[in-house]
Design an enzyme around this catalytic site. Structure first.
Site, PDB file in Angstrom:
ATOM      1  N   LYS A   1       6.088  -4.099  -5.065  1.00 32.82           N
ATOM      2  CA  LYS A   1       7.519  -3.805  -5.143  1.00 32.82           C
ATOM      3  C   LYS A   1       8.158  -3.816  -3.764  1.00 32.82           C
ATOM      4  CE  LYS A   1      11.254  -2.641  -7.323  1.00 32.82           C
ATOM      5  NZ  LYS A   1      11.890  -3.753  -8.050  1.00 32.82           N
TER       6      LYS A   1
ATOM      7  N   GLU B   1      16.816 -17.931  -9.586  1.00 30.18           N
ATOM      8  CA  GLU B   1      16.427 -16.563  -9.943  1.00 30.18           C
ATOM      9  C   GLU B   1      15.717 -16.539 -11.304  1.00 30.18           C
ATOM     10  OE1 GLU B   1      15.920 -13.783  -8.852  1.00 30.18           O
ATOM     11  OE2 GLU B   1      16.274 -12.272 -10.392  1.00 30.18           O
TER      12      GLU B   1
ATOM     13  N   ARG C   1       4.704   0.383  -6.030  1.00 30.60           N
ATOM     14  CA  ARG C   1       4.685  -0.468  -4.837  1.00 30.60           C
ATOM     15  C   ARG C   1       3.721  -1.645  -5.003  1.00 30.60           C
ATOM     16  NH1 ARG C   1       6.622   2.218  -0.232  1.00 30.60           N
ATOM     17  NH2 ARG C   1       5.174   1.158   1.142  1.00 30.60           N
TER      18      ARG C   1
ATOM     19  N   LYS D   1      11.945 -15.190 -11.770  1.00 27.30           N
ATOM     20  CA  LYS D   1      11.659 -14.085 -12.699  1.00 27.30           C
ATOM     21  C   LYS D   1      10.569 -14.502 -13.675  1.00 27.30           C
ATOM     22  CE  LYS D   1      13.167 -11.287 -11.545  1.00 27.30           C
ATOM     23  NZ  LYS D   1      13.976 -10.734 -10.511  1.00 27.30           N
TER      24      LYS D   1
ATOM     25  N   TRP E   1      -3.025  -2.673  -1.491  1.00 26.86           N
ATOM     26  CA  TRP E   1      -2.618  -4.024  -1.876  1.00 26.86           C
ATOM     27  C   TRP E   1      -3.276  -4.934  -0.845  1.00 26.86           C
ATOM     28  CZ3 TRP E   1       0.465  -8.075   0.150  1.00 26.86           C
ATOM     29  CH2 TRP E   1       0.916  -9.005  -0.793  1.00 26.86           C
TER      30      TRP E   1
ATOM     31  N   HIS F   1      17.983 -36.965  -8.210  1.00 29.61           N
ATOM     32  CA  HIS F   1      17.450 -37.312  -6.888  1.00 29.61           C
ATOM     33  C   HIS F   1      15.951 -37.053  -6.787  1.00 29.61           C
ATOM     34  CE1 HIS F   1      21.432 -38.144  -5.343  1.00 29.61           C
ATOM     35  NE2 HIS F   1      21.840 -36.992  -5.834  1.00 29.61           N
TER      36      HIS F   1
ATOM     37  N   GLU G   1       7.043 -14.967 -11.885  1.00 32.08           N
ATOM     38  CA  GLU G   1       6.365 -13.755 -11.414  1.00 32.08           C
ATOM     39  C   GLU G   1       5.874 -12.888 -12.569  1.00 32.08           C
ATOM     40  OE1 GLU G   1       8.581 -11.097  -8.844  1.00 32.08           O
ATOM     41  OE2 GLU G   1      10.372 -11.247 -10.059  1.00 32.08           O
TER      42      GLU G   1
ATOM     43  N   ASN H   1      -1.282   1.472   5.911  1.00 34.70           N
ATOM     44  CA  ASN H   1      -0.386   0.508   5.268  1.00 34.70           C
ATOM     45  C   ASN H   1       0.108  -0.428   6.370  1.00 34.70           C
ATOM     46  OD1 ASN H   1       1.712  -0.769   3.923  1.00 34.70           O
ATOM     47  ND2 ASN H   1       3.059   1.019   3.939  1.00 34.70           N
ATOM     48  N   GLY H   2       0.191  -1.734   6.078  1.00 33.24           N
ATOM     49  CA  GLY H   2       0.688  -2.671   7.084  1.00 33.24           C
ATOM     50  C   GLY H   2      -0.450  -3.462   7.707  1.00 33.24           C
TER      51      GLY H   2
ATOM     52  N   CYS I   1       0.820  -1.208   0.000  1.00 32.10           N
ATOM     53  CA  CYS I   1       0.000   0.000   0.000  1.00 32.10           C
ATOM     54  C   CYS I   1       0.859   1.265   0.000  1.00 32.10           C
ATOM     55  CB  CYS I   1      -0.868   0.033   1.247  1.00 32.10           C
ATOM     56  SG  CYS I   1      -1.797  -1.458   1.496  1.00 32.10           S
TER      57      CYS I   1
END
Ligand code: M6R
Length: 611
Positions: A606, A480, A27, A484, A77, A503, A487, A101-102, A2
Site C-alpha cells: 500500500k 487507470e 502496507r 486496476k 515486504w 499507430h 494489479e 523498513n527501507g 514493511c
C-alpha cells in the site's frame, strides 16, 4: 511495504505487537516476525505468509511469554533476499535484534568490511549489517545507545529501524525518509510505522522528523536530530479510532471503499468549498505565476490523476502543466526555468519516489503543494502547502476513493486558478461549485449499476489479455482501468489513447480480444466511436461504458453499460470522476470471480517506501 512495531513497558508485549502488526497489514508484506526479551535472552517467532501463521505460532507460546514487557515486530515486504524464514525480521546478531523498513544502500560495502572481521552472515538481507555492526560496536563501547548512534552514522539510504538488546529494557529507533511514530502510553511507550496502527493504545503520538533517532524505555524517551542534538518534538493528540479496520459487511475493504465514495467524497468537497461559495485553495500559497508552468509528480494511480489534472488545469486556467512520474523526475535534470511550482499527489504521503521528487523540486526552488490523504505524513510535513483529500484510511491496496478524491481536488485547483487568473467567469466558477456538490449523489446512481459490472466481469474473467481505450480526458482513465485490473486480477491489460491504436497497438487485436472503452459526450465522441468500429472490424469484443447522451450513436454496440448523464455543461468535465466507478467495479468483480487476494494482491504494498 514493511511495517515496524516496538513496545516497552507493557505486559504481554508480544500480543500487543501482533495486534499492531495487524493494523499495519495494509502496507503489504509476505512474512512477519517478533523478537522479545525473556530472562536476558532474545527469542524470535517468525512465519512466512499472512499474520495468522505468526499468530498460531505465538499462541502455542502465549502462556509462557505473558509476562514479557518488551518486544519488536515486523511485517516484511521482500526487497533484498527471498521470502524465507531466515530473511524474515527481526534479524539477530548475538544479543541484538533489529527490525527495519527501507533500504541500506551501502550494505554491500559494509558486508565486505564485516566479513573481513570474520562476521558470518545468515541472511541475504541488507538489514543484517545493522545487528552485526551493533554487536561489534557494543563490544567496543559497552553502551547500547552509543553503539546505535555509531551505526546511524555509518549506514546510508532511506530507512527506519528499531533495535533491542538483551541487557536492558529499551528500544532504539531511527528514521531517514521512512516514517516512524512514537506513541506515549500510560507506563509504556510504543513505536510504529504509522499513528493509526497504535492509536488504540495511546492518546498521544510524536512524529519523528527526518534524520531523528530516539531511545525509549517504559517511562522515558529522548529524541535527537540528525546533528545529534537532543530535541523536543510536538506531542499530537490522536483519537482512539480503528473503525477503518471494519469492513462494514462488505467482503473486502476494496468493495467497502468503492461503495463509500458518495459518503467520503462529501468530506473532500466539504473541506474544499467554503461557506461563502469559494474554494478553500490558495494559488498564492502554491506560487502560481501567470507566465510559469506547474509540474505535477506522482506514482501509479496518483500519476493517472495527475494526467487528468493536466487536461483540467490547462483547459480552465491556461497554465502549462508538465506531468511526470516521480521515479523519473528525481533522477533526471529537469529544466525548471519555466516552472514556479510543483504539485505532488500521494494518497499515503509516504511514497518514497514522490517524496524524493518533491525534495528535488525544493532543491530547485520550486514551491511545493501536496495533495494527500494522510495528515502528518512525510510528504505533508515537508510540502510548503498541503491540500487533504479527507477520505479516511484506505486499506485495500488498490487506490479507489483516494483516486476520485484526488480528481476532485485537481479539478477544484483548476477552477480556482482559472478564476484567480481571470480565465473563467465568476458565473462559471459558481456553477462549478454548485455542480461539484452534486457529485457524491450522482456517484450513488452509477454505483447502483453494480450488477451490470458483475455481468461484464463474468464475460471477461477468463481472458488472458484485455485492452482499455479512452480519448481526451478519458485516456488516463483507460490507463487507470488497466492498472486496476492487472494489479487485482493478474490479467495482462493495457490502456491506450483510442486515437493511437492505429499507430501500433491495433496489431494486438484478434478474434475475441476484450476491449473496454470509456466514452463521454465531449465533442470528440464520433472519433472515439470510429476507433471502436476499427476494433470491431478486426474481431475485438468491445465493451463500451458510455453516458446516456451517446445512446443514439452507439446502438450498434452489443455489450455496453450506460451510465446516467450529468448536467449538460459539466458532463464531460466531470466524466473522469464518473468513469472511475466502472473502472474500479470491473477490476474488483473480475478479481473476485478469479478468487485473487483483492485487498492485498501479490507483490504489492500500500505504501511504497522503497525505490
Ligand atoms: O500513496 P501514493 O498515492 O503515493 O501511491 C502511489 C501508487 O503506489 C499507488 O497509486 C498504486 O499504484 C496503487 N496500488 C494503485 O491502485
Amino acid at each position: 511495504m514493511c511495517g515496524i512495531v516496538g513496545i516497552v513497558g507493557k505486559l504481554n508485549a508480544c500480543k500487543s505487537a501482533l495486534n499492531i502488526l495487524k493494523n499495519l497489514e495494509y502496507r503489504g508484506y509476505d512474512s512477519a516476525g517478533l523478537a522479545y526479551l525473556q530472562k536476558n535472552h532474545l527469542n524470535t517467532i517468525k512465519a512466512l505468509g499472512k499474520l495468522n501463521k505468526l499468530k498460531s505460532k505465538f499462541e502455542v507460546l502465549e502462556e509462557d511469554i505473558k509476562d514479557i514487557s518488551i518486544a519488536i515486530g515486523h511485517t516484511r515486504w521482500a526487497t533484498h533476499g527471498k521470502v524465507l524464514l531466515e530473511n524474515t525480521h527481526p534479524i539477530l546478531s548475538e544479543n541484538i535484534a533489529v527490525v527495519h523498513n527501507g533500504i541500506i544502500e551501502n550494505h554491500d560495502e559494509i558486508r565486505l568490511e564485516l566479513k573481513e572481521k570474520n562476521v558470518v552472515f545468515e541472511t541475504s538481507t541488507d538489514t543484517e549489517v545493522i545487528p552485526h555492526l551493533l554487536s561489534i560496536s557494543m563490544k567496543n563501547t559497552n553502551n547500547f545507545f552509543n553503539a546505535c548512534v555509531s551505526v546511524v552514522e555509518k549506514i546510508e539510504g532511506a530507512y527506519a529501524f528499531a533495535a533491542i538488546h538483551s541487557l536492558k529494557e529499551e528500544i532504539f529507533v531511527a528514521r531517514k525518509t521512512s516514517p516512524l511514530v512514537i506513541g506515549l502510553g500510560d507506563g509504556y511507550n510504543i513505536v510504529g510505522s504509522d499513528a493509526q496502527s497504535i492509536s488504540h493504545m495511546v492518546n498521544e503520538v510524536i512524529y519523528l522528523n527526518d534524520g531523528d533517532y530516539a531511545i525509549l524505555n517504559k517511562t522515558n524517551f529522548q529524541i535527537y536530530d540528525l546533528n545529534n542534538n537532543e530535541v523536543k518534538r510536538e506531542k499530537i493528540n490522536i483519537k482512539s479510532n480503528l473503525n477503518f479496520l471494519n469492513k462494514d459487511g462488505y467482503k473486502h475493504f476494496m468493495e467497502k471503499e468503492i461503495h463509500e465514495q458518495p459518503n467520503v467524497l462529501i468530506n473532500t468537497i466539504g473541506s474544499l468549498v467554503r461557506e461563502e461559495n469559494d474554494l478553500n485553495i490558495f494559488p498564492e500559497k502554491m506560487n502560481i505565476q501567470k507566465n510559469f508552468g506547474i509540474t505535477i509528480c506522482a506514482a501509479g494511480t496518483s500519476h493517472y490523476a495527475a494526467m487528468v489534472g493536466k487536461y483540467w488545469i490547462e483547459k480552465f486556467s491556461s497554465i502549462p502543466v508538465n506531468v511526470e512520474l516521480s521515479s523519473e523526475y528525481r533522477y533526471r535534470r529537469p529544466a525548471t526555468a519555466m516552472y514556479s511550482c510543483m504539485i505532488v499527489i500521494s494518497q499515503s504521503g509516504e511514497s518514497i519516489d514522490t517524496l524524493m521528487a518533491m525534495r528535488e523540486a525544493k532543491r530547485l526552488n520550486l514551491t511545493t503543494t501536496a495533495i494527500t490523504n494522510v495528515e502528518n505524513s512525510s510528504i505533508d510535513r515537508e510540502a510548503d502547502y498541503s491540500i487533504f483529500t479527507h477520505v479516511g484510511p484506505e486499506v485495500g491496496v488498490a487506490s479507489t476513493k483516494s483516486f476520485t478524491s484526488q480528481l476532485i481536488v485537481l479539478l477544484s485547483i483548476a477552477m480556482k486558478i482559472g478564476i484567480y487568473n481571470k480565465k473563467i467567469t465568476s458565473e462559471k466558477y459558481q456553477s462549478f461549485i454548485q455542480n461539484l456538490k452534486l457529485v457524491p449523489n450522482f456517484l450513488s446512481k452509477i454505483l447502483s449499476l453494480n450488477e451490470e459490472f458483475i455481468n461484464l466481469a463474468q464475460s471477461i474473467k477468463n481472458s488472458q489479455n484485455i485492452l482499455y481505450l479512452g480519448r481526451g480526458i478519458l485516456y488516463p482513465l483507460a490507463l487507470e482501468g488497466a492498472l486496476k485490473l492487472k494489479e487485482l486480477s493478474y490479467i495482462h491489460s493495457e490502456g491506450f489513447a483510442a486515437g493511437e491504436m492505429k499507430h501500433g497497438p491495433i496489431a494486438l487485436i484478434e478474434e475475441g480480444l476484450p476491449i473496454i472503452m470509456f466514452l463521454t459526450s465531449d465533442g470528440i465522441e464520433e472519433k472515439s466511436i470510429s476507433n471502436l468500429q476499427e476494433a470491431l472490424a478486426r474481431g475485438g469484443e468491445v465493451f463500451l461504458i458510455s453516458d446516456q447522451k451517446n445512446i443514439n450513436k452507439i446502438s450498434f454496440i452489443e455489450n455496453k453499460v450506460l451510465i446516467p448523464s450529468f448536467h449538460d455543461t459539466w458532463n464531460d468535465v466531470f466524466s473522469p470522476i464518473f468513469m472511475s466507478i466502472p473502472a474500479q467495479l470491473i477490476a474488483y468483480h473480475v478479481a473476485r470471480e478469479r478468487g485473487t487476494d483483492v485487498d492485498q494482491p501479490r507483490n504489492l504494498a500500500k505504501s511504497v517506501t522503497v525505490e
